[in-house]
Motif scaffolding. Structure first.
Motif, short mmCIF file in Angstrom:
data_model
loop_
_atom_site.label_atom_id
_atom_site.label_comp_id
_atom_site.label_asym_id
_atom_site.label_seq_id
_atom_site.Cartn_x
_atom_site.Cartn_y
_atom_site.Cartn_z
N PHE A 81 -31.06 2.33 4.37
CA PHE A 81 -29.72 2.70 3.89
C PHE A 81 -28.69 2.59 5.01
O PHE A 81 -29.02 2.83 6.18
N PRO A 82 -27.47 2.20 4.71
CA PRO A 82 -26.87 1.99 3.38
C PRO A 82 -27.13 0.62 2.78
O PRO A 82 -26.54 0.28 1.75
N HIS A 95 -28.62 -1.13 -0.88
CA HIS A 95 -27.17 -1.32 -1.05
C HIS A 95 -26.74 -0.93 -2.45
O HIS A 95 -25.70 -0.26 -2.63
N SER A 98 -26.92 2.89 -2.79
CA SER A 98 -25.90 3.55 -1.98
C SER A 98 -24.49 3.29 -2.49
O SER A 98 -23.64 4.19 -2.45
N ASN A 99 -24.23 2.10 -3.00
CA ASN A 99 -22.85 1.72 -3.33
C ASN A 99 -22.52 1.77 -4.81
O ASN A 99 -21.35 1.77 -5.17
N ARG A 160 -31.18 6.52 8.54
CA ARG A 160 -30.96 5.52 7.48
C ARG A 160 -31.73 5.88 6.22
O ARG A 160 -32.11 5.02 5.44
N ALA A 162 -32.35 7.95 2.45
CA ALA A 162 -31.59 8.06 1.22
C ALA A 162 -30.83 9.38 1.15
O ALA A 162 -29.68 9.42 0.67
N ALA A 165 -27.71 9.18 3.17
CA ALA A 165 -26.73 8.32 2.50
C ALA A 165 -26.05 9.07 1.36
O ALA A 165 -24.83 8.96 1.17
N ALA A 168 -23.57 11.49 2.70
CA ALA A 168 -22.36 10.80 3.16
C ALA A 168 -21.41 10.49 2.00
O ALA A 168 -20.20 10.38 2.20
N HIS A 169 -21.96 10.38 0.79
CA HIS A 169 -21.13 10.14 -0.40
C HIS A 169 -20.64 11.44 -1.03
O HIS A 169 -20.01 11.41 -2.09
#
Length: 301
Positions: A81-82, A95, A98-99, A160, A162, A165, A168-169
Motif C-alpha cells: 500500500f498505497p 491501489h 486504497s484509492n 505500507r 492496509a 492506508a 490515512a484516509h
C-alpha cells in the motif's frame, strides 16, 4: 489474455457509517475468509444502517493458491500500500483498495491470522490516533468485542500495510490475528463471527443489542524487538513453552536441533523480555530468521 475477478460485496441501507471489512490480505490466512464469506450471506440489508463493504479475498491470487503471497508476482499485499495503478498485479490490487474502496470509510478492519507458519492467541489490534477522543473510541471498540487479547498502539506512518492506508484516509483502523496453523477451528471461527456482529453494532452499522461479554480481555502492548524470538540456526525447533504462557526475561524459550549432525549440541534460545506468548511457530523445521515466538506485555495503568 484475461482478468482476475475479485469478489466485492456491498450492503447499503439508508444513512449511517461506512464500514470496510477485509480478509485474504495474506492468502494462507483462512479464518477471516470463512467468517466474511458467511457474513456476506447472513447480513440482512434491512438491519444495516449505512453501508458495509466486504472484500473476503483481497489478494485473490494468493487466497486462491492458499499462499501468503501472490503466485503471479510474489507480491505481499500487506506491504504494497498505497499501491500503483500501472504496477504489478499485487500493486494494482493495493491501489484499487486504497484509492477506490477506502476513501469515505469511517471504520476499517483487516482480518489476519497466523497463516501457515504461526499460531496466535485471538488478538484485536487498534491503531491509536493523534486525537485523544478518537483514540478513546478506538480503545472502547477494541476492548468490547470479547477477544482474549487486545493490543493498542500507534501505527508506523511509513508502514505500507492496509490498516495504515485506511487510517490515512480517515478511517478508524483495526486488525486481528485469529489463530492460524493453516486451519479453521470451530472455536476461533465462532469467536470471529461474534466479534464481527458486535463490531458492526458498536459502530452503528447494524441494528441490535450487544450481548453480555463472555470473555475477559487483557489490554497488551508490543514493546519492541525484545518481544520477538527468532531462529539463529537451520534445523528442527523444539519449543519449551506453549501459546498463552507467561514467561520471564532470560527464561529458556526452546532449542534448535540439527539431525544432520546429531552429536552436535542444540542451539538454545532465551526470551529477552517478560510477557505473554501471543504467537508461536507451527512448523518444526526452521531457517535463520524465522519467527518462533512473539510476546506482548500488560499495558501499564
Amino acid at each position: 489474455y484475461g482478468w482476475i475477478p475479485i469478489p466485492i460485496v456491498q450492503v447499503k441501507n439508508g444513512a449511517g457509517p461506512s464500514v470496510f471489512l477485509m480478509s485474504g490480505n495474506h492468502g494462507d490466512e483462512y479464518e477471516g475468509q470463512v467468517a466474511l464469506t458467511k457474513l456476506c450471506r447472513s447480513l440482512r440489508p434491512e438491519a444495516v444502517r449505512g453501508r458495509v463493504v466486504i472484500l473476503p479475498m483481497a489478494n485473490f491470487p494468493a487466497a486462491q493458491a492458499g499462499t501468503r503471497t501472490s503466485p503471479i508476482d510474489q507480491g505481499n499485499l500487506n506491504r504494497a500500500f498505497p499501491g500503483k495503478a500501472d504496477g504489478t498485479v499485487t500493486q494494482i490490487i493495493a491501489h484499487y483498495i486504497s484509492n477506490v474502496l477506502m476513501p469515505g470509510m469511517d471504520y476499517f478492519m483487516d482480518l489476519h491470522s497466523g497463516g501457515s507458519s504461526l499460531h496466535y492467541v485471538p488478538t484485536m489490534f487498534g491503531l491509536l490516533e493523534d486525537d485523544p477522543a478518537r483514540s478513546a473510541q478506538v480503545r472502547r471498540i477494541a476492548t468490547s468485542v470479547d477477544f482474549p487479547c487486545v493490543i493498542m498502539g500507534p501505527s508506523e506512518k511509513a508502514s505500507r500495510t492496509a490498516d495504515v492506508a485506511a487510517k490515512a484516509h480517515g478511517a478508524m483502523a483495526f486488525f486481528t490475528e485469529l489463530g492460524g496453523s493453516g486451519t479453521v477451528t470451530p472455536e476461533v471461527l465462532a469467536l470471529t463471527e461474534s466479534m464481527l456482529q458486535k463490531f458492526l453494532i458498536m459502530v452503528g452499522a447494524l441494528e441490535g443489542q450487544l450481548p453480555e461479554s463472555q470473555e475477559e480481555s487483557r489490554t497488551m502492548v508490543v514493546r519492541g524487538g525484545a518481544d520477538y524470538v527468532y531462529s539463529r540456526e537451520v534445523g528442527l525447533f523444539e519449543p519449551y513453552v506453549e501459546l498463552g504462557a507467561w514467561v520471564k526475561k532470560g527464561q529458556a524459550a526452546g532449542a534448535i536441533h540439527t539431525p544432520e549432525t546429531p552429536w552436535a549440541a542444540p542451539t538454545e534460545l532465551t526470551f529477552e523480555a517478560d510477557g505473554m506468548v501471543v504467537c508461536k511457530r507451527v512448523p518444526g523445521r526452521v531457517i535463520r530468521g524465522d519467527c518462533l515466538y512473539h510476546l506482548a506485555g500488560l499495558e501499564e495503568g
